[in-house]
Design a protein around this motif. Structure first.
Motif, PDB file in Angstrom:
ATOM      1  N   ARG A 114      -5.169  -1.403   3.761  1.00  0.00           N
ATOM      2  CA  ARG A 114      -5.467  -0.753   4.995  1.00  0.00           C
ATOM      3  C   ARG A 114      -5.935   0.445   4.966  1.00  0.00           C
ATOM      4  O   ARG A 114      -4.752   1.452   4.366  1.00  0.00           O
ATOM      5  N   GLN A 115      -6.956   1.023   5.401  1.00  0.00           N
ATOM      6  CA  GLN A 115      -7.292   2.468   5.424  1.00  0.00           C
ATOM      7  C   GLN A 115      -6.892   3.174   6.159  1.00  0.00           C
ATOM      8  O   GLN A 115      -6.417   2.826   7.676  1.00  0.00           O
ATOM      9  N   PRO A 116      -6.716   4.690   6.581  1.00  0.00           N
ATOM     10  CA  PRO A 116      -6.234   5.284   7.439  1.00  0.00           C
ATOM     11  C   PRO A 116      -6.992   5.340   9.106  1.00  0.00           C
ATOM     12  O   PRO A 116      -6.273   5.415  10.033  1.00  0.00           O
ATOM     13  N   SER A 117      -8.132   4.523   8.805  1.00  0.00           N
ATOM     14  CA  SER A 117      -8.837   4.407  10.127  1.00  0.00           C
ATOM     15  C   SER A 117      -8.540   2.977  10.706  1.00  0.00           C
ATOM     16  O   SER A 117      -9.147   2.711  11.738  1.00  0.00           O
ATOM     17  N   GLY A 118      -7.901   2.365   9.810  1.00  0.00           N
ATOM     18  CA  GLY A 118      -7.699   1.097  10.432  1.00  0.00           C
ATOM     19  C   GLY A 118      -8.195  -0.081   9.870  1.00  0.00           C
ATOM     20  O   GLY A 118      -7.996  -1.467  10.010  1.00  0.00           O
ATOM     21  N   LYS A 119      -9.439   0.205   9.165  1.00  0.00           N
ATOM     22  CA  LYS A 119     -10.140  -0.645   8.477  1.00  0.00           C
ATOM     23  C   LYS A 119      -9.305  -1.205   7.301  1.00  0.00           C
ATOM     24  O   LYS A 119      -8.823  -0.644   6.445  1.00  0.00           O
ATOM     25  N   THR A 120      -9.608  -2.560   6.817  1.00  0.00           N
ATOM     26  CA  THR A 120      -9.002  -3.183   5.827  1.00  0.00           C
ATOM     27  C   THR A 120     -10.368  -3.495   4.658  1.00  0.00           C
ATOM     28  O   THR A 120     -11.204  -4.070   4.909  1.00  0.00           O
ATOM     29  N   VAL A 121      -9.806  -2.829   3.469  1.00  0.00           N
ATOM     30  CA  VAL A 121     -10.766  -2.939   2.373  1.00  0.00           C
ATOM     31  C   VAL A 121     -10.423  -3.844   1.328  1.00  0.00           C
ATOM     32  O   VAL A 121      -9.162  -3.819   1.033  1.00  0.00           O
ATOM     33  N   THR A 122     -11.169  -4.917   0.945  1.00  0.00           N
ATOM     34  CA  THR A 122     -10.914  -5.851  -0.395  1.00  0.00           C
ATOM     35  C   THR A 122     -11.700  -5.255  -1.443  1.00  0.00           C
ATOM     36  O   THR A 122     -13.067  -5.168  -1.169  1.00  0.00           O
ATOM     37  N   THR A 126     -11.962  -6.213  17.065  1.00  0.00           N
ATOM     38  CA  THR A 126     -12.449  -5.304  16.749  1.00  0.00           C
ATOM     39  C   THR A 126     -12.135  -4.652  15.305  1.00  0.00           C
ATOM     40  O   THR A 126     -12.347  -3.773  14.977  1.00  0.00           O
ATOM     41  N   LEU A 127     -11.195  -5.613  14.665  1.00  0.00           N
ATOM     42  CA  LEU A 127     -10.955  -5.358  13.294  1.00  0.00           C
ATOM     43  C   LEU A 127     -12.206  -5.256  12.452  1.00  0.00           C
ATOM     44  O   LEU A 127     -12.990  -6.125  12.392  1.00  0.00           O
ATOM     45  N   LYS A 128     -12.095  -4.075  11.580  1.00  0.00           N
ATOM     46  CA  LYS A 128     -13.148  -3.734  10.793  1.00  0.00           C
ATOM     47  C   LYS A 128     -12.714  -4.000   9.442  1.00  0.00           C
ATOM     48  O   LYS A 128     -11.538  -3.766   9.100  1.00  0.00           O
ATOM     49  N   ARG A 129     -13.687  -4.706   8.840  1.00  0.00           N
ATOM     50  CA  ARG A 129     -13.214  -5.206   7.124  1.00  0.00           C
ATOM     51  C   ARG A 129     -14.497  -4.699   6.535  1.00  0.00           C
ATOM     52  O   ARG A 129     -15.508  -5.144   6.755  1.00  0.00           O
ATOM     53  N   SER A 130     -14.218  -4.466   5.362  1.00  0.00           N
ATOM     54  CA  SER A 130     -15.135  -3.868   4.350  1.00  0.00           C
ATOM     55  C   SER A 130     -14.620  -4.659   3.137  1.00  0.00           C
ATOM     56  O   SER A 130     -13.505  -4.959   2.637  1.00  0.00           O
ATOM     57  N   ALA A 131     -15.879  -5.018   2.243  1.00  0.00           N
ATOM     58  CA  ALA A 131     -15.721  -5.528   0.693  1.00  0.00           C
ATOM     59  C   ALA A 131     -16.475  -4.848  -0.181  1.00  0.00           C
ATOM     60  O   ALA A 131     -17.413  -4.423   0.057  1.00  0.00           O
ATOM     61  N   GLY A 132     -15.918  -4.418  -1.317  1.00  0.00           N
ATOM     62  CA  GLY A 132     -16.636  -3.964  -2.406  1.00  0.00           C
ATOM     63  C   GLY A 132     -16.291  -4.296  -3.806  1.00  0.00           C
ATOM     64  O   GLY A 132     -15.191  -5.257  -4.149  1.00  0.00           O
ATOM     65  N   LEU A 133     -17.055  -3.672  -4.892  1.00  0.00           N
ATOM     66  CA  LEU A 133     -17.127  -4.227  -6.108  1.00  0.00           C
ATOM     67  C   LEU A 133     -16.902  -2.962  -6.922  1.00  0.00           C
ATOM     68  O   LEU A 133     -17.711  -1.975  -6.851  1.00  0.00           O
ATOM     69  N   LEU A 134     -15.797  -2.721  -7.904  1.00  0.00           N
ATOM     70  CA  LEU A 134     -15.495  -1.450  -8.492  1.00  0.00           C
ATOM     71  C   LEU A 134     -15.785  -1.752 -10.021  1.00  0.00           C
ATOM     72  O   LEU A 134     -15.241  -2.539 -10.544  1.00  0.00           O
ATOM     73  N   GLN A 166      -9.907  11.613 -12.480  1.00  0.00           N
ATOM     74  CA  GLN A 166     -11.254  12.260 -11.863  1.00  0.00           C
ATOM     75  C   GLN A 166     -11.430  11.548 -10.565  1.00  0.00           C
ATOM     76  O   GLN A 166     -11.635  12.145  -9.419  1.00  0.00           O
ATOM     77  N   ALA A 167     -11.538  10.139 -10.717  1.00  0.00           N
ATOM     78  CA  ALA A 167     -11.622   9.279  -9.485  1.00  0.00           C
ATOM     79  C   ALA A 167     -10.632   9.359  -8.232  1.00  0.00           C
ATOM     80  O   ALA A 167     -10.888   9.553  -7.158  1.00  0.00           O
ATOM     81  N   ALA A 168      -9.230   9.658  -8.782  1.00  0.00           N
ATOM     82  CA  ALA A 168      -8.211   9.977  -7.790  1.00  0.00           C
ATOM     83  C   ALA A 168      -8.386  11.275  -6.787  1.00  0.00           C
ATOM     84  O   ALA A 168      -8.118  11.123  -5.683  1.00  0.00           O
ATOM     85  N   GLU A 169      -8.964  12.132  -7.653  1.00  0.00           N
ATOM     86  CA  GLU A 169      -9.516  13.353  -6.757  1.00  0.00           C
ATOM     87  C   GLU A 169     -10.796  13.086  -5.972  1.00  0.00           C
ATOM     88  O   GLU A 169     -10.737  13.776  -4.900  1.00  0.00           O
ATOM     89  N   ARG A 170     -11.570  12.616  -6.413  1.00  0.00           N
ATOM     90  CA  ARG A 170     -12.892  12.147  -5.620  1.00  0.00           C
ATOM     91  C   ARG A 170     -12.785  10.906  -4.470  1.00  0.00           C
ATOM     92  O   ARG A 170     -13.478  11.217  -3.598  1.00  0.00           O
ATOM     93  N   LEU A 171     -11.945   9.932  -4.584  1.00  0.00           N
ATOM     94  CA  LEU A 171     -12.257   8.911  -4.019  1.00  0.00           C
ATOM     95  C   LEU A 171     -11.722   9.015  -2.742  1.00  0.00           C
ATOM     96  O   LEU A 171     -10.489  10.118  -2.667  1.00  0.00           O
ATOM     97  N   VAL A 172     -11.901   8.663  -1.514  1.00  0.00           N
ATOM     98  CA  VAL A 172     -11.110   9.001  -0.263  1.00  0.00           C
ATOM     99  C   VAL A 172      -9.814   8.167  -0.311  1.00  0.00           C
ATOM    100  O   VAL A 172      -9.479   7.150  -1.307  1.00  0.00           O
ATOM    101  N   THR A 173      -8.978   8.818   0.227  1.00  0.00           N
ATOM    102  CA  THR A 173      -7.632   8.804   0.061  1.00  0.00           C
ATOM    103  C   THR A 173      -7.064   7.072   0.142  1.00  0.00           C
ATOM    104  O   THR A 173      -6.442   6.613  -0.885  1.00  0.00           O
ATOM    105  N   GLY A 174      -7.583   6.242   0.994  1.00  0.00           N
ATOM    106  CA  GLY A 174      -7.284   4.994   1.135  1.00  0.00           C
ATOM    107  C   GLY A 174      -7.700   4.011   0.085  1.00  0.00           C
ATOM    108  O   GLY A 174      -7.323   2.927  -0.052  1.00  0.00           O
ATOM    109  N   GLN A 175      -8.837   4.598  -0.718  1.00  0.00           N
ATOM    110  CA  GLN A 175      -9.139   3.587  -1.895  1.00  0.00           C
ATOM    111  C   GLN A 175      -8.280   3.755  -3.051  1.00  0.00           C
ATOM    112  O   GLN A 175      -8.701   3.143  -4.221  1.00  0.00           O
TER     113      GLN A 175
END
Length: 167
Positions: free
Chosen positions: A85-93, A3-11, A138-147
């Protein structure tokens, strides 16, 4: 079955030189849908999305960028920023990519959900309803904490790169 949730993104990021050294901005998106409407603080995200065991993280990051912005991924070298690892338990790469892009050209993908809850009415909402270039502060204020950790990692990369090239 995991049930491990994983996300990936491009900044995406762009660098400008100042008298104090390199500065940069990142392109982030405001999350769409009724839950995020009217919120600014901790309501923005790196363009990213979930992927399953059959998909490689980099392929998912590319797919999600294209789905969420409706634009092809710009050319350039992907810089790995690692996972968190996000507060939700999801791992984001996340990977970073130095590139320019006009946020006004984005055509966000959509999702459908019942809204209002319990109404039986299905409505369509953009995955991300707007995009903006932001300084790391600015991004630090706007982004969800875990990112937010990815901003620090990118800052280190930008400084290392500019120091090693004499820029």
């Amino acid at each position: 079955m995991s049930t491990l949730k994983r996300s990936a993104g491009l900044l995406l990021y762009r660098v400008t030189e100042t008298g104090d050294g390199p500065e940069f901005e990142v392109l982030i998106g405001h999350m769409g849908g009724p839950f995020w409407a009217g919120r600014e603080a901790a309501a923005w995200s790196v363009p990213k999305g979930e992927y399953g065991p059959e998909e490689q993280p980099a392929a998912a990051a590319r797919r999600e960028f294209e789905e969420e912005l409706g634009l092809p991924v710009p050319q350039g070298e992907w810089v790995p920023l690692g996972s968190a690892r996000q507060p939700s338990g999801k791992t984001v790469t996340v990977w970073a990519l130095e590139a320019g892009l006009d946020p006004a050209t984005a055509v966000p993908g959509t999702f459908t959900m019942e809204w209002p809850r319990g109404s039986g009415v299905q409505q369509e909402f953009p995955e991300m309803d707007r995009f903006a270039w932001c300084t790391p502060e600015q991004a630090a204020e706007r982004l969800v904490t875990g990112q937010r950790v990815f901003l620090d990692r990118l800052r280190g990369h930008v400084r290392e790169t500019r120091d090693s090239t004499g820029g």
